[in-house]
Design a protein around this motif. Structure first.
Motif, PDB file in Angstrom:
ATOM      1  N   ASN A  18     -15.366   5.926  41.451  1.00 54.04           N
ATOM      2  CA  ASN A  18     -15.209   5.722  39.967  1.00 54.04           C
ATOM      3  C   ASN A  18     -15.683   7.301  39.245  1.00 54.04           C
ATOM      4  N   GLN A  19     -15.422   7.227  37.913  1.00 51.00           N
ATOM      5  CA  GLN A  19     -15.632   8.440  37.363  1.00 51.00           C
ATOM      6  C   GLN A  19     -17.194   8.857  37.215  1.00 51.00           C
ATOM      7  N   GLU A  20     -17.917   7.732  37.145  1.00 47.28           N
ATOM      8  CA  GLU A  20     -19.450   8.037  36.811  1.00 47.28           C
ATOM      9  C   GLU A  20     -19.916   8.666  38.280  1.00 47.28           C
ATOM     10  N   PHE A  21     -19.343   8.371  39.375  1.00 43.73           N
ATOM     11  CA  PHE A  21     -19.826   8.896  40.884  1.00 43.73           C
ATOM     12  C   PHE A  21     -19.284  10.394  40.833  1.00 43.73           C
ATOM     13  N   ILE A  22     -18.235  10.493  40.617  1.00 44.02           N
ATOM     14  CA  ILE A  22     -17.592  11.873  40.328  1.00 44.02           C
ATOM     15  C   ILE A  22     -18.466  12.626  39.659  1.00 44.02           C
ATOM     16  N   PHE A  23     -18.885  12.275  38.107  1.00 41.64           N
ATOM     17  CA  PHE A  23     -19.677  12.891  37.484  1.00 41.64           C
ATOM     18  C   PHE A  23     -20.848  13.251  38.038  1.00 41.64           C
ATOM     19  N   GLU A  24     -21.523  12.354  38.698  1.00 48.00           N
ATOM     20  CA  GLU A  24     -22.923  12.579  39.426  1.00 48.00           C
ATOM     21  C   GLU A  24     -22.604  13.682  40.458  1.00 48.00           C
ATOM     22  N   CYS A  25     -21.539  13.702  41.166  1.00 52.68           N
ATOM     23  CA  CYS A  25     -21.492  14.711  42.195  1.00 52.68           C
ATOM     24  C   CYS A  25     -21.278  16.056  41.708  1.00 52.68           C
ATOM     25  N   ARG A  26     -20.547  16.147  40.431  1.00 51.33           N
ATOM     26  CA  ARG A  26     -20.094  17.358  39.822  1.00 51.33           C
ATOM     27  C   ARG A  26     -21.465  17.851  39.382  1.00 51.33           C
ATOM     28  N   LYS A  27     -22.359  17.145  38.723  1.00 55.60           N
ATOM     29  CA  LYS A  27     -23.534  17.475  38.110  1.00 55.60           C
ATOM     30  C   LYS A  27     -24.634  18.246  39.131  1.00 55.60           C
ATOM     31  N   LYS A  28     -24.534  17.325  40.370  1.00 55.33           N
ATOM     32  CA  LYS A  28     -25.236  17.950  41.618  1.00 55.33           C
ATOM     33  C   LYS A  28     -24.720  19.447  42.111  1.00 55.33           C
ATOM     34  N   LEU A  29     -23.380  19.427  41.899  1.00 58.55           N
ATOM     35  CA  LEU A  29     -22.784  20.734  42.316  1.00 58.55           C
ATOM     36  C   LEU A  29     -23.262  21.575  41.375  1.00 58.55           C
TER      37      LEU A  29
END
Length: 118
Positions: free
Chosen positions: A7-18
């Motif tokens: 989901n987009q929330e998960f992708i957003f969280e990973c992007r934020k960490k990156l």
């Protein structure tokens, strides 16, 4: 297989960490470069010069490690943009979500990593 499995929330969280990891790596690279400039291996006796040369070598090795990890982070961000994030390069299956949260730049699932090790 693509990132639509997440989901987009998960992708957003990973992007934020990156992005946070990228900022940290760039800061570490800048500090390392400053240490390299400050290191004067032509001062002191032979022992001092040897210690300075060893310090320079360690700085260069550290910079290479940082550069390699920075490339992995950049590749992961590019995979997010292209919709290929979270797909194991070895098995072409989704990478485990917990693994991505822990190591968001990973290219391999646990199974894929085990295959590569063999």
């Amino acid at each position: 297989m693509n990132a639509s499995n997440f989901n987009q929330e998960f992708i957003f969280e990973c992007r934020k960490k990156l992005v946070l990891v990228k900022q940290d790596l760039l800061t570490r690279m800048r500090i390392s470069a400053e240490r390299f400039k400050e290191n004067n291996k032509n001062v002191g006796d032979e022992i001092d010069q040897s210690v300075a040369q060893l310090e320079e070598y360690n700085i260069l090795i550290n910079q290479e490690r940082i550069r390699t990890q920075l490339l992995e982070v950049e590749f992961a961000l590019a995979r997010i943009e292209s919709g290929e994030f979270g797909v194991c390069e070895e098995t072409l299956e989704p990478i485990e979500q917990q693994r991505l949260l822990t190591i968001p730049w990973t290219r391999l699932s646990i199974e894929g990593a085990e295959i590569r090790e063999r």
